[in-house]
Design an enzyme around this catalytic site. Structure first.
Site, PDB file in Angstrom:
ATOM      1  N   ILE A  68       0.874  -1.164   0.000  1.00 38.10           N
ATOM      2  CA  ILE A  68       0.000   0.000   0.000  1.00 38.10           C
ATOM      3  C   ILE A  68       0.911   1.214   0.000  1.00 38.10           C
ATOM      4  CG2 ILE A  68      -1.683   1.288   1.375  1.00 38.10           C
ATOM      5  CD1 ILE A  68      -2.797  -1.452   2.222  1.00 38.10           C
ATOM      6  N   ASN A  82       1.060   4.270   0.997  1.00 36.69           N
ATOM      7  CA  ASN A  82       1.415   5.122   2.131  1.00 36.69           C
ATOM      8  C   ASN A  82       2.039   4.368   3.312  1.00 36.69           C
ATOM      9  OD1 ASN A  82      -0.924   3.850   2.888  1.00 36.69           O
ATOM     10  ND2 ASN A  82      -1.871   5.646   3.813  1.00 36.69           N
ATOM     11  N   CYS A  83       2.315   3.093   3.144  1.00 35.74           N
ATOM     12  CA  CYS A  83       2.926   2.279   4.201  1.00 35.74           C
ATOM     13  C   CYS A  83       4.436   2.529   4.233  1.00 35.74           C
ATOM     14  CB  CYS A  83       2.628   0.802   3.935  1.00 35.74           C
ATOM     15  SG  CYS A  83       3.452  -0.319   5.081  1.00 35.74           S
ATOM     16  N   ASP A  84       4.959   2.923   5.392  1.00 40.35           N
ATOM     17  CA  ASP A  84       6.386   3.232   5.511  1.00 40.35           C
ATOM     18  C   ASP A  84       7.270   2.035   5.193  1.00 40.35           C
ATOM     19  OD1 ASP A  84       5.912   5.868   6.170  1.00 40.35           O
ATOM     20  OD2 ASP A  84       5.981   5.507   8.331  1.00 40.35           O
ATOM     21  N   LYS A 112       7.453   1.596   1.500  1.00 39.52           N
ATOM     22  CA  LYS A 112       8.327   2.644   0.943  1.00 39.52           C
ATOM     23  C   LYS A 112       9.796   2.244   1.079  1.00 39.52           C
ATOM     24  CE  LYS A 112       5.201   6.507   1.872  1.00 39.52           C
ATOM     25  NZ  LYS A 112       4.974   7.701   2.686  1.00 39.52           N
TER      26      LYS A 112
END
Length: 113
Positions: free
Chosen positions: A9, A11-13, A16
């Site tokens: 997903i 926006n998941c750190d 990223k």
């Protein structure tokens, strides 16, 4: 050897970090956003066969905790489609090899083999 797929997903750190790792190492990959692209039933079944529900499902997530007791005991493809954040992220897939989460050393080992 087939291309590496990474499910996550945006926006998941942790996703990223994993994507940054793959990009910095020039490792060709295909990113699949679980919210927008969803996962096929075959892909989901393969993940279950290879790593199992206990590893694949994020039981610490707010989404999991909001499920009914019945849903918690009967996680299936339809439920994962409805709530993609049930899947731990990222999921790295190459052929029939699957890894969940991100750890640089484990990624290095996974990607070498």
């Amino acid at each position: 050897m087939s291309i590496i797929k990474i499910y996550g997903i945006r926006n998941c750190d942790t996703v990223k970090k994993a994507l940054k790792y793959l990009i910095n190492k020039n490792i060709p990959h295909q990113y699949i956003d679980l919210r927008t692209d969803s996962i096929s039933e075959n892909e989901f079944k393969t993940m279950l066969d290879v790593i199992g529900l206990e590893i694949l499902i994020n039981k610490r997530s707010t989404t999991f905790r909001s499920l009914t007791e019945y849903e918690k005991k009967n996680i299936n493809y339809e439920l994962v489609l409805k709530f993609p954040t049930l899947i731990k992220r990222p999921v790295l897939v190459q052929d029939k090899r699957i890894m969940v989460g991100f750890n640089e050393k484990e990624y290095a080992n996974f990607l070498v083999n």
